[in-house]
Design an enzyme around this catalytic site. Structure first.
Site, mmCIF file in Angstrom:
data_model
loop_
_atom_site.group_PDB
_atom_site.id
_atom_site.type_symbol
_atom_site.label_atom_id
_atom_site.label_comp_id
_atom_site.label_asym_id
_atom_site.label_seq_id
_atom_site.Cartn_x
_atom_site.Cartn_y
_atom_site.Cartn_z
ATOM 1 N N SER A 1 -27.167 -20.949 -0.086
ATOM 2 C CA SER A 1 -28.114 -21.924 0.463
ATOM 3 C C SER A 1 -29.385 -21.188 0.851
ATOM 4 O O SER A 1 -29.350 -20.007 1.219
ATOM 5 C CB SER A 1 -27.530 -22.602 1.703
ATOM 6 O OG SER A 1 -28.556 -23.278 2.417
ATOM 7 N N TYR B 1 -23.313 -21.068 9.364
ATOM 8 C CA TYR B 1 -23.540 -21.468 7.964
ATOM 9 C C TYR B 1 -24.444 -20.443 7.270
ATOM 10 O O TYR B 1 -24.138 -19.987 6.157
ATOM 11 C CB TYR B 1 -24.175 -22.854 7.955
ATOM 12 C CG TYR B 1 -24.407 -23.458 6.589
ATOM 13 C CD1 TYR B 1 -23.370 -24.080 5.892
ATOM 14 C CD2 TYR B 1 -25.672 -23.436 5.994
ATOM 15 C CE1 TYR B 1 -23.590 -24.660 4.647
ATOM 16 C CE2 TYR B 1 -25.900 -24.015 4.756
ATOM 17 C CZ TYR B 1 -24.854 -24.626 4.087
ATOM 18 O OH TYR B 1 -25.077 -25.206 2.862
HETATM 19 N N1 LIG Z 1 -26.494 -30.823 0.304
HETATM 20 C C1 LIG Z 1 -27.314 -29.817 0.609
HETATM 21 O O1 LIG Z 1 -28.431 -30.027 1.143
HETATM 22 C C2 LIG Z 1 -26.917 -28.394 0.295
HETATM 23 C C3 LIG Z 1 -27.896 -27.403 0.336
HETATM 24 C C4 LIG Z 1 -27.541 -26.084 0.070
HETATM 25 C C5 LIG Z 1 -26.245 -25.764 -0.250
HETATM 26 N N2 LIG Z 1 -25.311 -26.767 -0.277
HETATM 27 C C6 LIG Z 1 -23.937 -26.373 -0.603
HETATM 28 O O2 LIG Z 1 -23.499 -27.070 -1.750
HETATM 29 C C7 LIG Z 1 -22.089 -27.280 -1.688
HETATM 30 C C8 LIG Z 1 -21.749 -28.747 -1.909
HETATM 31 O O3 LIG Z 1 -22.349 -29.495 -0.887
HETATM 32 P P1 LIG Z 1 -22.515 -31.080 -0.953
HETATM 33 O O4 LIG Z 1 -23.836 -31.344 -0.355
HETATM 34 O O5 LIG Z 1 -22.176 -31.584 -2.291
HETATM 35 O O6 LIG Z 1 -21.413 -31.483 0.139
HETATM 36 P P2 LIG Z 1 -20.324 -32.674 0.177
HETATM 37 O O7 LIG Z 1 -19.937 -32.762 1.613
HETATM 38 O O8 LIG Z 1 -20.825 -33.864 -0.534
HETATM 39 O O9 LIG Z 1 -19.123 -32.061 -0.658
HETATM 40 C C9 LIG Z 1 -18.357 -30.983 -0.199
HETATM 41 C C10 LIG Z 1 -16.942 -31.134 -0.734
HETATM 42 O O10 LIG Z 1 -16.180 -29.995 -0.304
HETATM 43 C C11 LIG Z 1 -14.889 -30.473 0.044
HETATM 44 N N3 LIG Z 1 -14.231 -29.518 0.953
HETATM 45 C C12 LIG Z 1 -14.485 -29.297 2.272
HETATM 46 N N4 LIG Z 1 -13.621 -28.405 2.762
HETATM 47 C C13 LIG Z 1 -12.808 -28.031 1.737
HETATM 48 C C14 LIG Z 1 -11.723 -27.126 1.618
HETATM 49 N N5 LIG Z 1 -11.259 -26.428 2.680
HETATM 50 N N6 LIG Z 1 -11.110 -27.000 0.429
HETATM 51 C C15 LIG Z 1 -11.533 -27.714 -0.649
HETATM 52 N N7 LIG Z 1 -12.555 -28.596 -0.593
HETATM 53 C C16 LIG Z 1 -13.190 -28.741 0.584
HETATM 54 C C17 LIG Z 1 -15.143 -31.821 0.707
HETATM 55 O O11 LIG Z 1 -13.981 -32.617 0.774
HETATM 56 C C18 LIG Z 1 -16.221 -32.385 -0.210
HETATM 57 O O12 LIG Z 1 -15.699 -33.126 -1.286
HETATM 58 C C19 LIG Z 1 -21.650 -26.736 -0.321
HETATM 59 O O13 LIG Z 1 -21.160 -25.423 -0.483
HETATM 60 C C20 LIG Z 1 -22.925 -26.726 0.473
HETATM 61 O O14 LIG Z 1 -22.906 -25.798 1.524
HETATM 62 C C21 LIG Z 1 -25.617 -28.061 -0.033
#
Ligand SMILES: NC(=O)c1ccc[n+]([C@@H]2O[C@H](COP(=O)([O-])OP(=O)(O)OC[C@H]3O[C@@H](n4cnc5c(N)ncnc54)[C@H](O)[C@@H]3O)[C@@H](O)[C@H]2O)c1
Length: 258
Positions: free
Chosen positions: A149, A164
């Protein structure tokens, strides 16, 4: 059944793939659209199965949804076994997308919260890499894409705070070191470093006004979409990306330029 992907008959494993508006689901869908077999892993098992059904219906691709907690080595070992026993071809790509946000101010972070956030974002990435790498080495093809991130690079500043940022910075260290170690096998390991992406990760802790503010702070004037991320993950899993390894891919609409 044909599994032709243009790069052979391979499965892409995507963790954190159940959330319908999430990056993991969009990535799994994109892999299937480009001819890969796909395994969707998520702590939400029924959600992973429903997501797999949706993709299988849309693309007629071989798709499997599995319950998996990325912080639990045995849970991941069960997925490796389930895949080996399934009709899906060998694993050629792993997208470590599972993650959780954490907006807690530093002095309010207790050890439980620290361990939860580091556990899912960083230790989960380590465990999934360790679970799926042996067959990549054995089969002579492997692409790993980890999810960091912009918070790791600029010190938070979007939504989540210190645990984070620390976990996502750890993901960059893991990515670089592992990339060097497995390069002799022709396996690549890269990280995506997104800015703000329009998903439900901030659900319950944000509102429309805050989401609009986050979008307005991006030079391109919008949040990233899960599809923006998915396209890059799938490219980094392709044969065409074979000489790209150990990199941090800034994908943020210009919000962090380095
Ligand atoms: N959305 C943003 O702004 C953003 C920005 C930078 C990085 N990210 C990263 O991208 C990735 C996806 O994020 P997103 O926005 O799609 O989030 P999201 O919450 O939509 O999806 C995350 C998924 O991870 C699953 N999860 C959580 N804990 C888990 C575990 N212990 N084992 C297996 N699955 C698990 C959840 O059930 C969910 O389906 C993450 O790593 C997040 O940190 C997101």
């Amino acid at each position: 059944m044909s599994y032709q992907t243009g790069i052979g008959q391979r499965t892409a494993v995507v963790t954190g793939a159940a959330s319908p508006r999430g990056i993991g689901f969009a990535t799994a869908r994109r892999f299937a659209a480009e001819g890969w077999a796909v395994a969707l892993l998520d702590i939400d098992g029924p959600g992973a199965e429903a997501a797999a059904d949706k993709i299988a219906g849309e693309f007629k691709a071989p798709v499997l949804g599995l319950a998996a907690d990325v912080t639990d080595q045995e849970s991941l070992a069960r997925c490796v076994e389930a895949l080996a026993a399934s009709e899906l071809p060998p694993v050629g790509a792993l997208a470590n997308i599972a993650g959780v946000a954490s907006p807690t101010p530093f002095l309010e972070v207790d050890l439980e919260e620290w361990n939860r956030v580091v556990g899912i974002n960083l230790t989960g990435t380590f465990l999934a890499c360790q679970a799926f790498l042996p067959q990549m080495i054995e089969n002579g093809y492997g692409r790993i894409v980890n999810m960091s991130s912009v918070s790791a690079q600029q010190g938070g500043g979007v939504f989540s705070k210190t645990p984070y940022s620390a976990a996502k910075a750890g993901v960059l260290g893991l990515t670089r070191s592992l990339a060097r170690e497995v390069a002799p096998h022709g396996i690549t390991v890269n990280a995506l470093s997104p800015g703000v992406v329009d998903t439900d990760i901030r659900a319950g802790a944000t509102d429309e006004e805050n989401e609009a503010r986050l979008a307005a702070a991006v030079p391109m004037g919008r949040q990233g979409t899960p599809d923006d991320m998915a396209a890059l993950v799938v490219f980094l899993s392709s044969e065409d990306s074979s000489y790209i390894t150990g990199t941090t891919q800034n994908i943020n609409g210009g919000s962090y330029i380095a």
